[in-house]
Write a protein that holds these residues in place. Structure first.
Motif, PDB file in Angstrom:
ATOM      1  N   MET A   1       1.014  -1.698  -0.127  1.00 37.22           N
ATOM      2  CA  MET A   1       0.053  -0.387   0.103  1.00 37.22           C
ATOM      3  C   MET A   1       1.174   1.235  -0.474  1.00 37.22           C
ATOM      4  SD  MET A   1      -3.396   0.404  -0.674  1.00 37.22           S
ATOM      5  CE  MET A   1      -4.222   2.179  -0.200  1.00 37.22           C
ATOM      6  N   SER A   2       2.035   1.253   0.894  1.00 31.01           N
ATOM      7  CA  SER A   2       3.160   2.180   0.221  1.00 31.01           C
ATOM      8  C   SER A   2       3.518   2.452  -0.367  1.00 31.01           C
ATOM      9  CB  SER A   2       4.640   1.212   1.863  1.00 31.01           C
ATOM     10  OG  SER A   2       4.887   2.706   1.890  1.00 31.01           O
ATOM     11  N   ALA A   3       3.973   1.835  -1.291  1.00 33.70           N
ATOM     12  CA  ALA A   3       4.791   1.552  -2.477  1.00 33.70           C
ATOM     13  C   ALA A   3       3.674   2.205  -3.480  1.00 33.70           C
ATOM     14  CB  ALA A   3       4.742   0.474  -2.902  1.00 33.70           C
ATOM     15  N   PHE A   4       2.300   1.955  -3.130  1.00 31.61           N
ATOM     16  CA  PHE A   4       0.937   2.634  -4.573  1.00 31.61           C
ATOM     17  C   PHE A   4       1.098   3.555  -4.022  1.00 31.61           C
ATOM     18  CE2 PHE A   4      -2.800   3.334  -4.974  1.00 31.61           C
ATOM     19  CZ  PHE A   4      -3.665   2.723  -6.180  1.00 31.61           C
ATOM     20  N   ALA A   5       0.788   4.649  -3.081  1.00 28.28           N
ATOM     21  CA  ALA A   5       0.931   5.515  -2.399  1.00 28.28           C
ATOM     22  C   ALA A   5       1.969   6.047  -3.146  1.00 28.28           C
ATOM     23  CB  ALA A   5       0.105   6.271  -1.067  1.00 28.28           C
ATOM     24  N   GLN A   6       2.707   5.460  -3.018  1.00 23.49           N
ATOM     25  CA  GLN A   6       4.181   6.594  -3.808  1.00 23.49           C
ATOM     26  C   GLN A   6       3.949   6.892  -4.960  1.00 23.49           C
ATOM     27  OE1 GLN A   6       8.350   4.721  -1.403  1.00 23.49           O
ATOM     28  NE2 GLN A   6       6.916   4.900  -0.024  1.00 23.49           N
ATOM     29  N   VAL A   7       4.046   5.550  -5.783  1.00 19.04           N
ATOM     30  CA  VAL A   7       4.175   5.422  -6.989  1.00 19.04           C
ATOM     31  C   VAL A   7       2.448   5.977  -7.372  1.00 19.04           C
ATOM     32  CG1 VAL A   7       2.844   4.597  -9.447  1.00 19.04           C
ATOM     33  CG2 VAL A   7       4.776   3.927  -7.534  1.00 19.04           C
ATOM     34  N   LEU A   8       2.250   6.243  -6.959  1.00 15.86           N
ATOM     35  CA  LEU A   8       0.927   7.233  -7.442  1.00 15.86           C
ATOM     36  C   LEU A   8       1.145   8.489  -6.876  1.00 15.86           C
ATOM     37  CD1 LEU A   8      -2.580   7.095  -8.110  1.00 15.86           C
ATOM     38  CD2 LEU A   8      -3.280   7.959  -5.241  1.00 15.86           C
ATOM     39  N   ALA A   9       1.312   9.252  -6.076  1.00 17.78           N
ATOM     40  CA  ALA A   9       1.801  10.938  -6.053  1.00 17.78           C
ATOM     41  C   ALA A   9       3.218  10.612  -6.710  1.00 17.78           C
ATOM     42  CB  ALA A   9       2.890  11.029  -4.706  1.00 17.78           C
ATOM     43  N   SER A  10       4.183  10.139  -7.159  1.00 17.86           N
ATOM     44  CA  SER A  10       5.071  10.185  -8.536  1.00 17.86           C
ATOM     45  C   SER A  10       4.134  10.359  -9.334  1.00 17.86           C
ATOM     46  CB  SER A  10       6.310   9.039  -8.695  1.00 17.86           C
ATOM     47  OG  SER A  10       6.434   9.418  -9.767  1.00 17.86           O
ATOM     48  N   GLY A  11       3.412   9.305 -10.141  1.00 21.58           N
ATOM     49  CA  GLY A  11       1.995   9.702 -11.248  1.00 21.58           C
ATOM     50  C   GLY A  11       1.369  11.119 -11.346  1.00 21.58           C
TER      51      GLY A  11
ATOM     52  N   GLN B   1      14.143  16.597   0.115  1.00 22.72           N
ATOM     53  CA  GLN B   1      13.698  16.282   1.508  1.00 22.72           C
ATOM     54  C   GLN B   1      12.215  14.447   1.318  1.00 22.72           C
ATOM     55  OE1 GLN B   1      12.265  19.407   4.101  1.00 22.72           O
ATOM     56  NE2 GLN B   1      14.128  20.133   4.504  1.00 22.72           N
ATOM     57  N   VAL B   2      12.303  14.238   2.777  1.00 19.95           N
ATOM     58  CA  VAL B   2      11.303  13.097   2.504  1.00 19.95           C
ATOM     59  C   VAL B   2      10.182  13.567   3.426  1.00 19.95           C
ATOM     60  CG1 VAL B   2      11.249  10.800   3.278  1.00 19.95           C
ATOM     61  CG2 VAL B   2      12.860  10.986   1.239  1.00 19.95           C
ATOM     62  N   LEU B   3       9.250  12.964   3.157  1.00 19.96           N
ATOM     63  CA  LEU B   3       8.135  13.400   4.214  1.00 19.96           C
ATOM     64  C   LEU B   3       7.414  11.558   4.539  1.00 19.96           C
ATOM     65  CD1 LEU B   3       6.530  16.921   2.493  1.00 19.96           C
ATOM     66  CD2 LEU B   3       8.541  16.467   4.537  1.00 19.96           C
ATOM     67  N   VAL B   4       7.192  11.981   5.730  1.00 18.77           N
ATOM     68  CA  VAL B   4       6.451  10.838   5.679  1.00 18.77           C
ATOM     69  C   VAL B   4       4.892  11.528   6.368  1.00 18.77           C
ATOM     70  CG1 VAL B   4       6.413   8.863   7.818  1.00 18.77           C
ATOM     71  CG2 VAL B   4       8.541   9.864   7.023  1.00 18.77           C
ATOM     72  N   LEU B   5       3.955  10.717   6.436  1.00 20.07           N
ATOM     73  CA  LEU B   5       2.874  11.036   6.460  1.00 20.07           C
ATOM     74  C   LEU B   5       1.906   9.955   5.954  1.00 20.07           C
ATOM     75  CD1 LEU B   5       2.179  14.492   4.032  1.00 20.07           C
ATOM     76  CD2 LEU B   5       2.390  14.151   5.845  1.00 20.07           C
ATOM     77  N   GLY B   6       1.089   9.054   8.018  1.00 22.09           N
ATOM     78  CA  GLY B   6       0.787   8.713   7.802  1.00 22.09           C
ATOM     79  C   GLY B   6       1.269   6.904   7.988  1.00 22.09           C
ATOM     80  N   GLY B   7       2.304   6.711   7.826  1.00 23.03           N
ATOM     81  CA  GLY B   7       3.534   5.571   7.449  1.00 23.03           C
ATOM     82  C   GLY B   7       4.274   5.504   6.122  1.00 23.03           C
ATOM     83  N   ILE B   8       4.054   6.926   5.347  1.00 28.53           N
ATOM     84  CA  ILE B   8       3.946   6.921   3.807  1.00 28.53           C
ATOM     85  C   ILE B   8       4.643   7.720   3.113  1.00 28.53           C
ATOM     86  CG2 ILE B   8       2.557   6.651   0.948  1.00 28.53           C
ATOM     87  CD1 ILE B   8      -0.156   6.077   2.015  1.00 28.53           C
ATOM     88  N   VAL B   9       5.704   7.395   2.671  1.00 27.84           N
ATOM     89  CA  VAL B   9       7.319   7.856   2.559  1.00 27.84           C
ATOM     90  C   VAL B   9       7.085   8.998   1.302  1.00 27.84           C
ATOM     91  CG1 VAL B   9       9.171   8.256   2.206  1.00 27.84           C
ATOM     92  CG2 VAL B   9       8.533   6.794   3.911  1.00 27.84           C
ATOM     93  N   PHE B  10       6.943  10.152   1.222  1.00 31.27           N
ATOM     94  CA  PHE B  10       6.551  10.449  -0.015  1.00 31.27           C
ATOM     95  C   PHE B  10       8.006  11.480  -0.407  1.00 31.27           C
ATOM     96  CE2 PHE B  10       2.661  10.440   1.826  1.00 31.27           C
ATOM     97  CZ  PHE B  10       1.531   9.750   0.363  1.00 31.27           C
TER      98      PHE B  10
END
Length: 285
Positions: free
Chosen positions: A1-11, A127-136
């Motif tokens: 789920m974390s990887a999906f959220a990161q890829v979604l933010a990148s997209g 920088q790396v931001l951590v929101l709700g356990g997900i890294v952006f």
């Protein structure tokens, strides 16, 4: 789920860049009924201009503003000096002119050894931001926020300023707008300047995601389908089309084997246009 959220933010971030370039296509097309095939090169020139100004000692924020203004002036000058002469001519004349100007800009940048022999990147803090356990990645969130702010400013410009209302009138019917006292020729120049400036701004947003290089303008090959997907007359539709293609491309890279990433957005584009022939932002005649 974390990887999906990161890829979604990148997209979404990449899609915002596509959407801004698509907005530049739509602005020019609505005002002058011309498709500009030099938007990718304007994007590249804007990014290199910011890099060059910053290397010369100009603060980064000021370098970005000056680069966008310089490219906007370049777009206005090209319209006044050459592209205006293509009005009333077959559409292919203006298309070939913009394509030729794009090649000239690419050649001019390629003549600088540092532009072809080195990779550049705007020195933005990563920088790396951590929101709700997900890294952006902070660069992705910054691109999304900057795009949202620019779209808001454009909406205010087109709704609450005389120049914006005049541009909308020219896009609706240039002949009637001229009869009502709107300076159509000046509005065409303004549309080309805004389109060039938007492309340059997209180049600045793309710089933190990828390196600044000679081929970065190839994103216009994906931005133009986004503009078509939006209906070529709708600014919100163009932005939605850009985000759609960016997200589809990112998810395809996550779920499908290597090599399918670049093909999937175009396949989805064809399916979407079959369902919505006028695009997401199209309207009935």
């Amino acid at each position: 789920m974390s990887a999906f959220a990161q890829v979604l933010a990148s997209g979404v971030a990449t899609g915002c860049v596509y959407g801004l370039v698509a907005l530049s296509f739509v602005l020019i097309y609505k005002a002058s009924d011309t498709v500009s095939f030099m938007q990718g090169e304007l994007l590249m020139v804007g990014a290199f201009a910011a890099v060059g100004l910053h290397a010369a000692g100009v603060p980064l924020a000021l370098a970005g503003v000056l680069a966008v203004l310089a490219v906007a002036l370049l777009g206005a000058a090209l319209e006044r000096l050459a592209l205006r002469r293509a009005l009333g001519q077959p559409h292919l004349v203006a298309v070939l002119l913009t394509f030729g100007f794009g090649l000239v800009m690419r050649g001019a940048v390629a003549s600088v050894p540092a532009a072809t022999h080195e990779m550049h990147r705007l020195p933005l803090p990563e920088q790396v931001l951590v929101l709700g356990g997900i890294v952006f990645a902070s660069s992705h969130l910054a691109v999304i926020a900057a795009t949202a702010l620019l779209v808001l400013l454009l909406a205010l410009f087109f709704r609450h300023t005389r120049a914006g209302l005049a541009l909308r009138a020219c896009a609706e019917d240039a002949r009637v707008a001229a009869l009502m006292g709107v300076p159509v020729a000046r509005m065409h120049t303004l549309a080309w300047a805004l389109g060039a400036g938007l492309a340059a701004f997209a180049g600045l947003l793309l710089a933190p995601i990828s390196f600044v290089h000679l081929d970065m303008g190839l994103v216009a090959l994906k931005a133009f389908p986004a503009a078509v997907l939006g209906g070529l007359y709708s600014l919100p539709g163009a932005l939605a089309g850009g985000v759609f293609i960016g997200v589809a491309e990112a998810l395809a890279g996550l779920a499908l084997p290597e090599g399918y990433k670049d093909a999937v957005p175009y396949a989805l584009l064809m399916l979407a246009l079959l369902a919505f022939p006028r695009g997401f932002g199209g309207r009935a005649a």
